[in-house]
Design an enzyme around this catalytic site. Structure first.
Site, short mmCIF file in Angstrom:
data_model
loop_
_atom_site.label_atom_id
_atom_site.label_comp_id
_atom_site.label_asym_id
_atom_site.label_seq_id
_atom_site.Cartn_x
_atom_site.Cartn_y
_atom_site.Cartn_z
N HIS A 172 24.17 -9.24 -45.42
CA HIS A 172 23.82 -8.82 -44.06
C HIS A 172 22.45 -9.33 -43.63
O HIS A 172 22.13 -9.30 -42.44
CB HIS A 172 23.91 -7.30 -43.94
CG HIS A 172 23.90 -6.82 -42.53
ND1 HIS A 172 24.71 -7.38 -41.54
CD2 HIS A 172 23.18 -5.86 -41.91
CE1 HIS A 172 24.48 -6.76 -40.39
NE2 HIS A 172 23.55 -5.84 -40.58
N SER A 230 22.34 -7.56 -36.00
CA SER A 230 23.25 -6.48 -36.33
C SER A 230 23.56 -5.67 -35.06
O SER A 230 24.12 -6.22 -34.12
CB SER A 230 22.64 -5.62 -37.44
OG SER A 230 23.59 -4.74 -37.97
#
Length: 708
Positions: free
Chosen positions: A681, A566
């Site tokens: 995610h 991320s």
């Protein structure tokens, strides 16, 4: 936070308007010159065909390596171990847990008693079997938790995601009947926030139709929804601004479930909020600084955490990182004029980590030089007192759950080489006991942990943890993975390495965790030192740690790899484009990469507070200085990165990873790319997918950094 002037966006100065126009013109030009825009179409036929072809290439190479199957089986055995810790939450109906294994692939929500949990083989009562539900409804359900109506906790709002996306549908569930409530509350799929008011009333922020979502794709309109009422008839009670990040409703309850206030937290930027409480005569904006968060109620005190220095009118000054409290009765009478008192103020190299409220007490964990300790705090006779909880020293102590029915809490205690244990604390009975311990996942006897420091470009000392073989010869030959994050005030704290230990450390390798500015290891100032215009500081810190590892001859560029996900994926991208000669491997998970378009992809606009806005010329300039996608260029040799992402990631758009791989391909540079369909995610929806991801990563790392 103060509301922006009504006309500020309509009447910019001439200089500002010209500057913005030039920046937008350059953004348009960059977009026009980008040959890989088509990969931004998440479910586009061409983009998915490209991703499938890339997956086949990567799997063909990495899965044919003899280490892959071994790594996969080892990772899966650790992840699915029957004797791993079932982490629980302390609820009024018992200890609740969500569990996945080879039989419960999607997972089962279940409960037990404290006495049963103490045993080696607890007896679990199933609340919801997500695997069975997915089969019955023929849906790709991923469980995202539930919000239950206090104090009884019988009725819950269950969030179910299609494939792991952040967007979820919400359905009412009866925990006694163990079924969804017929004609109960139902909210169709979306990024939404819901709070119970009572059994027949919800506060809901969601997509209510055109013009109710921010640029980041989050809701900014809160409505009151009654039982059996169509969404179209919900009553609007608060509206933020479309330029906000988003708005969430809240209901402020004490440990008995009594409501003391309802309101909305309006996110003006990534780190700035405006709190509004709903009063009979209308919404009242609270007198709090922009960087503050309401924590909850302990006894008769309301707690607020400050992420900036603040001096209330006519009051004393509070330092950034402090925890303050208000007398609840005084606050309710006039929330704008109530006087605050100090609960905790951080010292040098300290930071408040976690806080939780039991029935009468405050439980707090504090970081000191990235080591943590726990305290129980009590308000008595006008002052707060803190008593240490004697948990094991030189570990990471994490508050995992608190009870609002009694003065009880649980902690997860861990370090890089010490298996995690769960401790139960009963303040009333002054009882502290170890309830569970993770079985050893690897042989840690040959490794040691050291905390070292590197000197960054501006002279700041950057701490990092080195996990290395005891008998290491400092001749630059140890294969080493350097892990970092450095963003959003999130600290990287010691935790048991588990599969990493088995797949990486046991081979005689080293693991490094860098505590970079931009993170939260030393409180808000540590974060704000590497934010927006100074974000390059994070990349400088990471590069400094890499250089320090090489200088100490722990490793060498041939043996050094970088890993992060991320924001950490952006970190690794910046490091290998700025200093490619330092690394021979890069594992880039669900990354940000094209920072000139990040605000237009996924939830990117919600992170302008962290990075800046590329549509504003001045801010675009500093972003352009490091954006990894634009920095990939001919004439440089990059360390053949492994890029991993997920089609269902609706937070960080998969196009970041896709376009990075496509550009490397166009430059004739080697790379590996793998896009998991599900997982959101996290890029993995279940334990088997996570084991595959680990096996791919450590097969790749072994090929790149270890002797063949």
């Amino acid at each position: 936070m103060n509301t922006p002037p009504l006309f500020s966006a309509v009447l910019p100065s001439t200089a500002s308007a010209t500057s913005t126009a030039l920046s937008q013109e350059r953004t348009t030009l960059a977009t026009t010159n980008d040959p890989f825009l088509w990969l931004e179409d998440i479910e586009g036929q061409g983009a998915l065909a490209w991703a499938r072809a890339e997956n086949e290439k990567t799997l063909r190479v990495l899965q044919s390596d003899p280490r892959y199957r071994h790594f996969y089986e080892q990772a899966l055995s650790i992840l699915q171990a029957k004797d791993r810790i079932p982490y629980v939450s302390l609820e009024r109906r018992g200890l609740e847990n969500f569990w996945q294994d080879e039989n419960q692939v999607r997972g089962v929500w279940r409960r037990t008693t404290l006495e049963s949990y103490r045993s080696q083989d607890p007896q679990w009562e199933t609340i919801l079997d997500v695997d069975a539900l997915a089969v019955t409804e023929n849906r790709n359900w991923i469980f995202q938790g539930g919000s239950c109506l206090p104090p009884e906790g019988r009725l819950c709002l269950i969030s179910l995601s299609d494939g792991g996306k952040d967007a979820a549908s919400i359905r009412e569930f009866d925990c006694d009947a163990k079924t969804f409530v017929a004609d109960g509350f139902y909210l169709p799929e979306g990024k939404q926030h819901v709070s119970w008011v009572d059994g027949d009333t919800l506060l809901v922020a969601r997509d209510w139709g055109e013009g109710t979502l921010t640029q980041a794709g989050y809701p900014f309109v809160v409505k009151e929804l009654k039982r059996a009422q169509p969404l179209s008839e919900a009553r609007e009670i608060f509206r933020g601004e479309p330029t906000d990040v988003g708005t969430q409703p809240f209901v402020l309850r004490d440990s008995e479930g009594h409501i003391h206030a309802t309101g909305a937290a309006r996110g003006i930027s990534s780190f700035e909020s405006e709190y509004v409480v709903f009063r009979p005569d209308g919404p009242v904006k609270l007198n709090l600084p922009k960087k503050a968060a309401m924590i909850g109620i302990v006894g008769d005190r309301l707690l607020v955490k400050l992420d900036e220095e603040w001096t209330p009118p006519g009051d004393i000054s509070f330092a950034a990182g402090s925890l303050i409290s208000y007398d609840l009765a005084e606050w309710k009478q006039d929330p704008r004029r109530a006087k605050a008192s100090l609960v905790f103020q951080p010292g040098p190299r300290q930071a408040l980590s976690r806080v939780g409220a039991t029935k009468n007490l405050l439980i707090m964990t504090i970081l000191e030089n990235v080591q943590s300790r726990a305290f129980v705090c009590k308000y008595d006779q006008g002052a707060w007192s803190a008593t240490p909880i004697p948990l094991p020293e030189y570990t990471n102590v994490s508050l995992s759950t608190v009870s609002d029915e009694a003065d009880q809490a649980m902690f997860a205690v861990s370090s890089y080489l010490r298996p995690t244990s769960v401790w139960y604390f009963d303040a009333e009975g002054k009882n502290l006991e170890e309830l569970k311990k993770t079985p050893s996942a690897f042989d840690a006897s040959n490794h040691v942990v050291e905390q070292l420091e590197a000197t960054s470009r501006d002279g700041t000392s950057i701490p990092y943890f080195l996990v290395r073989p005891k008998n290491a010869r400092f001749d630059g030959t140890i294969p080493t993975l350097l892990y970092g994050y450095g963003g959003f005030q999130i600290p990287l704290l010691p935790s048991y390495l588990g599969p990493v230990g088995r797949l990486w450390l046991e081979q005689g390798n080293a693991w490094v965790v860098a505590n970079l500015r931009g993170g939260g290891e030393f409180g808000p100032q540590w974060h704000q030192a590497a934010q927006a215009a100074t974000k390059q500081t994070t990349w400088d810190d990471f590069i400094a740690v890499a250089e320090d590892l090489i200088r100490r001859k722990i490793t060498s560029p041939r043996r050094l790899g970088a890993i992060g996900g991320s924001q950490g994926g952006l970190l690794v991208g910046a490091a290998i484009t700025q200093r490619p000669e330092l690394f021979n491997a890069a594992i880039i998970q669900v990354p940000l990469f094209d920072m000139l378009r990040y605000t237009k992809l996924g939830a990117g606009a919600s992170w302008i507070g962290e990075y800046g806005d590329p549509a504003i010329a001045e801010q675009r300039a500093w972003i352009e200085g490091y954006s990894p996608y634009q920095k990939l260029m001919a004439g440089k040799t990059y360390p053949a990165p492994l890029i991993l992402t997920s089609t269902k990631d609706d937070r960080v758009h998969p196009a970041h990873g896709r376009k990075a791989a496509a550009k490397l391909d166009a430059l004739g540079q080697p790379y590996f790319y793998y896009e998991n369909i599900d997982g959101g995610h996290s890029a993995a929806a279940n334990l088997m997918e996570y084991a595959r991801q680990l096996a791919l990563e450590y097969t790749y790392a072994s090929k790149r950094l270890c002797s063949e």
